[in-house]
Each structure stands twice: as C-alpha cells, then as structure tokens.
Design an enzyme around this catalytic site. Structure first.
Site, PDB file in Angstrom:
ATOM      1  N   HIS A  17     -17.676 -16.969  20.278  1.00  0.00           N
ATOM      2  CA  HIS A  17     -17.666 -16.457  18.775  1.00  0.00           C
ATOM      3  C   HIS A  17     -17.014 -17.257  17.808  1.00  0.00           C
ATOM      4  O   HIS A  17     -17.298 -17.968  16.774  1.00  0.00           O
ATOM      5  CB  HIS A  17     -17.339 -15.079  18.756  1.00  0.00           C
ATOM      6  N   GLU A  53     -14.041 -25.435  15.497  1.00  0.00           N
ATOM      7  CA  GLU A  53     -14.834 -26.534  15.759  1.00  0.00           C
ATOM      8  C   GLU A  53     -14.495 -26.856  17.309  1.00  0.00           C
ATOM      9  O   GLU A  53     -13.414 -26.672  17.886  1.00  0.00           O
ATOM     10  CB  GLU A  53     -14.575 -27.730  15.080  1.00  0.00           C
ATOM     11  N   LEU A  78     -20.342 -10.520  25.620  1.00  0.00           N
ATOM     12  CA  LEU A  78     -20.415  -9.276  26.725  1.00  0.00           C
ATOM     13  C   LEU A  78     -21.790  -8.674  26.264  1.00  0.00           C
ATOM     14  O   LEU A  78     -22.129  -8.078  27.518  1.00  0.00           O
ATOM     15  CB  LEU A  78     -19.373  -8.367  26.358  1.00  0.00           C
ATOM     16  N   ALA A  79     -22.247  -8.551  25.231  1.00  0.00           N
ATOM     17  CA  ALA A  79     -23.504  -7.762  24.926  1.00  0.00           C
ATOM     18  C   ALA A  79     -24.264  -8.469  23.914  1.00  0.00           C
ATOM     19  O   ALA A  79     -23.622  -9.255  22.987  1.00  0.00           O
ATOM     20  CB  ALA A  79     -23.248  -6.116  24.654  1.00  0.00           C
ATOM     21  N   GLY A  81     -26.613  -8.223  20.542  1.00  0.00           N
ATOM     22  CA  GLY A  81     -26.156  -7.573  19.186  1.00  0.00           C
ATOM     23  C   GLY A  81     -26.523  -8.476  18.144  1.00  0.00           C
ATOM     24  O   GLY A  81     -27.480  -9.606  18.317  1.00  0.00           O
ATOM     25  N   HIS A  83     -25.106 -10.918  16.734  1.00  0.00           N
ATOM     26  CA  HIS A  83     -24.746 -12.372  17.045  1.00  0.00           C
ATOM     27  C   HIS A  83     -25.907 -12.828  17.934  1.00  0.00           C
ATOM     28  O   HIS A  83     -26.199 -13.952  17.589  1.00  0.00           O
ATOM     29  CB  HIS A  83     -23.394 -12.617  17.754  1.00  0.00           C
TER      30      HIS A  83
END
Length: 144
Positions: A17, A53, A78-79, A81, A83
C-alpha cells in the site's frame, strides 16, 4: 532459454500500500531484501501504491531500461477490496498504456493464498492460547 535468461526477462514486484512513515515501510523493505538475497537480486523488487516510492510506474520504467520483458505484481494485501479490485488494475492500465511492450500480470493478493491463511490461523491460535493462559477471555466472552 536457460533459468538465468528467464530471470532477466521477468521480474516479481512486491506491491504494498505505502505510507509516509519509514517504520511502516521497514518490514516490506526487509522482506524485499531477504527475498532478493534468497531468490536473486535481479528478480524481486518492491513498489508502493501511494505515499512512498518507488511506484509501480518506476518499477516498469526500470524494467524497460534493464531489458526486462515482463513484471508480475504480487499485492501484499490481506484481502481483496477497492485497492485490489480497482486501484491496482488502474495503475497496471497506466503502465500498459505507457509501456505497451511490457507484459504486466497481477497475481492474487497474498491474503488469498492458502499457506498465508494457515500462517494467520497459527498466529491467531498462538495469541488465543496466550490470552487463555493469562486468565483472559476473548471479546465475545468465549474461549478460542
């Protein structure tokens, strides 16, 4: 084509992320370093979706400069969604548009891998046993 040629033609990009906090990024950077040492320094890279970056576009540009023909993106999520369903494909689309000769594939997020799920169950079970040993109960009031 031998393994060395295949490795130079493809690259794995660990995709996290991102955060402005270097302490948050540290475990991902350590993972990348460990994997590069174990699997070959040229095979594994790390990119961030936002706030840090290098970006996925940076990794694509590097791949083009180095003659890499394909990047495989492993989302460190983890899951699924928004993103995983929207943001990552949008960034991949931008990479494909800018570098149409670069093959870009998205792997399932690590949270969907059965071995990762087993590790999570093990960690949660260990924490549950620790709570039980210390005379505490779970938030639901039941034992694990």
């Amino acid at each position: 084509m031998n393994d060395a040629e295949n490795m130079s033609r493809s690259r794995l990009v660990l995709f996290a992320h991102g955060s402005r906090d270097p302490l948050w990024r540290e475990p991902f950077e350590l993972l990348r370093g460990d994997m590069a040492s174990q699997e070959g320094g040229n095979l594994v890279r790390l990119a961030y979706m936002e706030f840090a970056e290098p970006t996925l576009m940076d990794m694509a540009a590097e791949a083009i400069r180095e003659g890499v023909g394909a990047i495989w993106i492993l989302p460190l999520f983890l899951a699924g969604g928004a993103h995983v369903s929207n943001d990552i494909p949008d960034q991949v689309g931008a990479v494909r548009e800018r570098y149409p000769h670069l093959e870009v594939e998205i792997l399932p997020p690590i949270g969907e891998d059965p071995s990762f799920k087993a590790v999570l169950r093990s960690i949660v079970g260990k924490a549950c046993r620790e709570v039980a040993r210390n005379g505490r109960v779970t938030p639901s009031g039941k034992d694990c």
